[in-house]
Design a protein around this motif. Sequence first.
Motif, PDB file in Angstrom:
ATOM      1  N   LEU A 135       0.823  -1.209   0.000  1.00  0.00           N
ATOM      2  CA  LEU A 135       0.000   0.000   0.000  1.00  0.00           C
ATOM      3  C   LEU A 135       0.858   1.261   0.000  1.00  0.00           C
ATOM      4  O   LEU A 135       0.460   2.280  -0.573  1.00  0.00           O
ATOM      5  N   LEU A 136       2.017   1.202   0.633  1.00  0.00           N
ATOM      6  CA  LEU A 136       2.915   2.352   0.602  1.00  0.00           C
ATOM      7  C   LEU A 136       3.370   2.649  -0.823  1.00  0.00           C
ATOM      8  O   LEU A 136       3.534   3.809  -1.209  1.00  0.00           O
ATOM      9  N   LYS A 137       3.565   1.614  -1.623  1.00  0.00           N
ATOM     10  CA  LYS A 137       3.933   1.817  -3.028  1.00  0.00           C
ATOM     11  C   LYS A 137       2.780   2.433  -3.808  1.00  0.00           C
ATOM     12  O   LYS A 137       2.990   3.219  -4.732  1.00  0.00           O
ATOM     13  N   PHE A 138       1.553   2.076  -3.425  1.00  0.00           N
ATOM     14  CA  PHE A 138       0.385   2.598  -4.140  1.00  0.00           C
ATOM     15  C   PHE A 138       0.195   4.095  -3.920  1.00  0.00           C
ATOM     16  O   PHE A 138      -0.468   4.756  -4.715  1.00  0.00           O
ATOM     17  N   THR A 139       0.739   4.632  -2.826  1.00  0.00           N
ATOM     18  CA  THR A 139       0.587   6.065  -2.587  1.00  0.00           C
ATOM     19  C   THR A 139       1.289   6.889  -3.657  1.00  0.00           C
ATOM     20  O   THR A 139       0.937   8.056  -3.885  1.00  0.00           O
ATOM     21  N   ALA A 140       2.278   6.300  -4.331  1.00  0.00           N
ATOM     22  CA  ALA A 140       2.961   7.002  -5.411  1.00  0.00           C
ATOM     23  C   ALA A 140       2.269   6.789  -6.758  1.00  0.00           C
ATOM     24  O   ALA A 140       2.611   7.447  -7.741  1.00  0.00           O
ATOM     25  N   VAL A 141       1.309   5.880  -6.793  1.00  0.00           N
ATOM     26  CA  VAL A 141       0.601   5.581  -8.031  1.00  0.00           C
ATOM     27  C   VAL A 141      -0.638   6.458  -8.193  1.00  0.00           C
ATOM     28  O   VAL A 141      -0.914   6.968  -9.280  1.00  0.00           O
ATOM     29  N   SER A 142      -1.379   6.641  -7.109  1.00  0.00           N
ATOM     30  CA  SER A 142      -2.651   7.359  -7.186  1.00  0.00           C
ATOM     31  C   SER A 142      -2.756   8.348  -6.039  1.00  0.00           C
ATOM     32  O   SER A 142      -2.720   7.959  -4.868  1.00  0.00           O
ATOM     33  N   LYS A 143      -2.879   9.633  -6.354  1.00  0.00           N
ATOM     34  CA  LYS A 143      -3.075  10.642  -5.314  1.00  0.00           C
ATOM     35  C   LYS A 143      -4.414  10.450  -4.613  1.00  0.00           C
ATOM     36  O   LYS A 143      -4.551  10.714  -3.424  1.00  0.00           O
ATOM     37  N   GLN A 144      -5.406   9.981  -5.359  1.00  0.00           N
ATOM     38  CA  GLN A 144      -6.724   9.767  -4.762  1.00  0.00           C
ATOM     39  C   GLN A 144      -6.672   8.651  -3.730  1.00  0.00           C
ATOM     40  O   GLN A 144      -7.207   8.780  -2.638  1.00  0.00           O
ATOM     41  N   TRP A 145      -6.023   7.538  -4.089  1.00  0.00           N
ATOM     42  CA  TRP A 145      -5.902   6.437  -3.134  1.00  0.00           C
ATOM     43  C   TRP A 145      -5.144   6.886  -1.890  1.00  0.00           C
ATOM     44  O   TRP A 145      -5.473   6.489  -0.783  1.00  0.00           O
ATOM     45  N   LYS A 146      -4.132   7.717  -2.089  1.00  0.00           N
ATOM     46  CA  LYS A 146      -3.338   8.168  -0.951  1.00  0.00           C
ATOM     47  C   LYS A 146      -4.147   9.038  -0.003  1.00  0.00           C
ATOM     48  O   LYS A 146      -4.117   8.850   1.214  1.00  0.00           O
ATOM     49  N   SER A 147      -4.902   9.998  -0.553  1.00  0.00           N
ATOM     50  CA  SER A 147      -5.598  10.971   0.295  1.00  0.00           C
ATOM     51  C   SER A 147      -6.922  10.451   0.842  1.00  0.00           C
ATOM     52  O   SER A 147      -7.243  10.655   2.016  1.00  0.00           O
ATOM     53  N   SER A 148      -7.688   9.756   0.011  1.00  0.00           N
ATOM     54  CA  SER A 148      -9.048   9.396   0.429  1.00  0.00           C
ATOM     55  C   SER A 148      -9.157   7.982   0.974  1.00  0.00           C
ATOM     56  O   SER A 148     -10.170   7.635   1.578  1.00  0.00           O
TER      57      SER A 148
END
Length: 428
Positions: free
Chosen positions: A21-34
């Motif tokens: 999931l930490l890697k996904f924060t660099a993929v999608s800003k929406q996934w990271k914030s929401s």
Amino acid sequence: MELLPHDVVEYILERLDAKTLLKFTAVSKQWKSSIIQCRSFQTRQMLHRKQSGKTDVVLVSLYDGSGSNPNIEALRTLVVGSTVSVKIPTSWENKFYQVCNSSCDGLICLYYRYDPSIVVNPTTRWHRTIPPCNYQLEAFDRIRLVSRSPGFGKDKINGTYKPVWLYNSAEVGLKNKSITTCEVFDFTTNAWRYIVPASPYLIYHSQDPVHCDGSLHWFTKGDETNILALDLHTETFQVIPRPPFLHSLLLLIESIICSIHDRLCVSERIWPEQVIWSFDSEDKTWKKIYSIDLKTTPYWRRNNIWRTFTPLSVLGKDKLLFYDGESSDGPLVTLDLKTKYYDIAYKCNFKAYKALCYVPSLISILPYSLRERRRSSEPSVKKSKQRWRGNKTKQCLQPSPERATSNGTTNRPKPRPHSCSTGNTDHC
């Protein structure tokens, strides 16, 4: 993923491990914030990890008496049963720290003498420094024989984390009426405060406090030995029902207080057995859950059979995981209850490690102002894009501004539809 509803995306993501999931924060800003930075999502993801059956251990380097050791590693994590361990780089790599006896939601608390303490998440490498308490500033120079440890736990009602120092007043030169003094750190004010009244019983400091089920636990010191509990929500002390096996200081030396799967346990060694007792918080009784024959001590402990293994976890149905701080072969030992066979679960070159179980998570302790902003904020939607990528939109009604007519009346047009996202974070 773009065509999936927001709740379905959350359902999929919360079943992934924290590092992915930490890697996904660099993929999608929406996934990271929401999603990923949402506390409710982080809690659900952590619960899935607990239910996965995997046992994660964090190793903390301790002072080994050599002064300086080129092999020192501040933190190292591993999954029991795997041959791979991960070194966690830190900013305090050349400094030794002690570690509190329990982890909370993937967080551990490091401390050392009068230095500031550090709460750290080994998975995300997030950390926050805690200023020294009054006990650290005034008492450590006077006390050199007995090592005292703070407690670190979580208020299970409102979810706040609390480091706690509890100590005997007279032993540190405090001339007050209270038998003990208790300090608790408040992350919202970034300051220590006192709990009054403190414990009415003296504390046995040779045993580190243990956190489980929203309370911190200590052994008491005196003619009769009890187990004292501090409820981290009400911040009140109470003595839990007397264990049937603790009656004197001699037996207390051979006993270890611990937490196994968030249940209060005590391991006692009375030759030729080591017995593990578990406390049932519902009917307030103690039950014997394991009995270990010490005559089958593994070969690497035959010269030191009088030390008690510290229970860490239960692996499956038939194995126990122990911490062995005296072994030169490795700090983690497993015992097969059926075959009575001991095995080294992890072997390392550096002897002085403290091991404790934890759950890899995304949780951190945010400053109060930032946490409140996250709870009240809603995701902004650009006018050029009426929906977020990956979120399902719905039509809702928004009234248009009122217009005044020539005759002085107000013209209220019918509400016009506009697109809005259902994937907001107002539940965080």
